[in-house]
Design a protein around this motif. Structure first.
Motif, PDB file in Angstrom:
ATOM      1  N   ALA A  97       0.773  -1.114   0.042  1.00 45.40           N
ATOM      2  CA  ALA A  97      -0.019   0.022  -0.106  1.00 45.40           C
ATOM      3  C   ALA A  97       0.925   1.181  -0.099  1.00 45.40           C
ATOM      4  N   PRO A  98       0.270   2.426  -0.648  1.00 51.87           N
ATOM      5  CA  PRO A  98       1.062   3.499  -0.335  1.00 51.87           C
ATOM      6  C   PRO A  98       1.595   3.900   1.045  1.00 51.87           C
ATOM      7  N   THR A  99       2.668   4.429   1.015  1.00 51.36           N
ATOM      8  CA  THR A  99       3.315   4.896   2.533  1.00 51.36           C
ATOM      9  C   THR A  99       2.162   5.519   3.377  1.00 51.36           C
ATOM     10  N   HIS A 100       1.509   6.569   2.827  1.00 50.75           N
ATOM     11  CA  HIS A 100       0.630   7.271   3.673  1.00 50.75           C
ATOM     12  C   HIS A 100      -0.332   6.476   4.393  1.00 50.75           C
ATOM     13  N   ILE A 101      -0.893   5.461   3.607  1.00 54.79           N
ATOM     14  CA  ILE A 101      -2.081   4.506   4.178  1.00 54.79           C
ATOM     15  C   ILE A 101      -1.360   3.618   5.467  1.00 54.79           C
ATOM     16  N   LYS A 102      -0.248   3.234   5.022  1.00 54.65           N
ATOM     17  CA  LYS A 102       0.432   2.462   6.018  1.00 54.65           C
ATOM     18  C   LYS A 102       0.791   3.229   7.412  1.00 54.65           C
ATOM     19  N   ASN A 103       1.281   4.574   7.106  1.00 51.42           N
ATOM     20  CA  ASN A 103       1.450   5.437   8.310  1.00 51.42           C
ATOM     21  C   ASN A 103       0.358   5.569   9.313  1.00 51.42           C
ATOM     22  N   ILE A 104      -0.967   6.013   8.199  1.00 53.64           N
ATOM     23  CA  ILE A 104      -2.170   6.145   9.181  1.00 53.64           C
ATOM     24  C   ILE A 104      -2.670   4.957   9.950  1.00 53.64           C
ATOM     25  N   TYR A 105      -2.380   3.938   9.439  1.00 52.50           N
ATOM     26  CA  TYR A 105      -2.718   2.465  10.128  1.00 52.50           C
ATOM     27  C   TYR A 105      -1.873   2.558  11.398  1.00 52.50           C
ATOM     28  N   HIS A 106      -0.504   2.678  11.097  1.00 51.77           N
ATOM     29  CA  HIS A 106       0.305   2.609  12.312  1.00 51.77           C
ATOM     30  C   HIS A 106       0.476   3.411  13.240  1.00 51.77           C
ATOM     31  N   HIS A 107      -0.022   4.559  13.101  1.00 50.40           N
ATOM     32  CA  HIS A 107      -0.173   5.667  13.999  1.00 50.40           C
ATOM     33  C   HIS A 107      -1.357   5.841  14.777  1.00 50.40           C
ATOM     34  N   TYR A 108      -2.464   5.491  13.853  1.00 45.42           N
ATOM     35  CA  TYR A 108      -3.646   5.774  14.653  1.00 45.42           C
ATOM     36  C   TYR A 108      -4.809   4.629  14.626  1.00 45.42           C
TER      37      TYR A 108
END
Length: 123
Positions: free
Chosen positions: A26-37
């Motif tokens: 997945a795009p990095t933004h999607i992964k970051n959203i999941y991992h942070h929130y």
């Protein structure tokens, strides 16, 4: 792999989301959203992905998250992100405000003329 293509599968098997190949790709933004929130909030994350897919607004979602982080970093949820994104979709919000402000100024000027007019014999 398109993560949005597998949303129905993830709804049935939420635990498969984190270990899936499409999440890894997945795009990095999607992964970051999941991992942070959204860790251990897979149902809400899938709802957010549906929202992004339906509206094509990943940039708006990222902007909403940044806005929420500024005002309260510990309360980022799918509902609050959707609310902020829907608020920014109102095209006439500033125009309506400008119209209201102009009308209010016109009303104040009319009241001013009423109070400061002098008629013969009144004063």
């Amino acid at each position: 792999m398109d993560i949005y293509h597998y949303l129905k599968t993830f709804e049935k098997k939420r635990g498969a989301l984190i270990q899936s190949q499409c999440m890894k790709q997945a795009p990095t933004h999607i992964k970051n959203i999941y991992h942070h929130y959204y860790i251990k909030k897979e149902k809400d994350f899938i709802a957010l992905l549906h929202f992004i897919k339906e509206n094509g607004n990943l940039e708006d979602v990222l902007a909403a998250i940044e806005y929420l982080k500024k005002i309260r970093s510990n309360r980022i949820s799918t509902e609050s992100i959707q609310f902020i994104c829907e608020q920014s979709d109102e095209p006439n919000a500033s125009t309506d405000y400008d119209d209201i402000a102009k009308q209010a100024e016109a009303n104040l000027k009319a009241y001013q003329k009423l109070f400061y007019t002098t008629e013969k014999g009144v004063m």
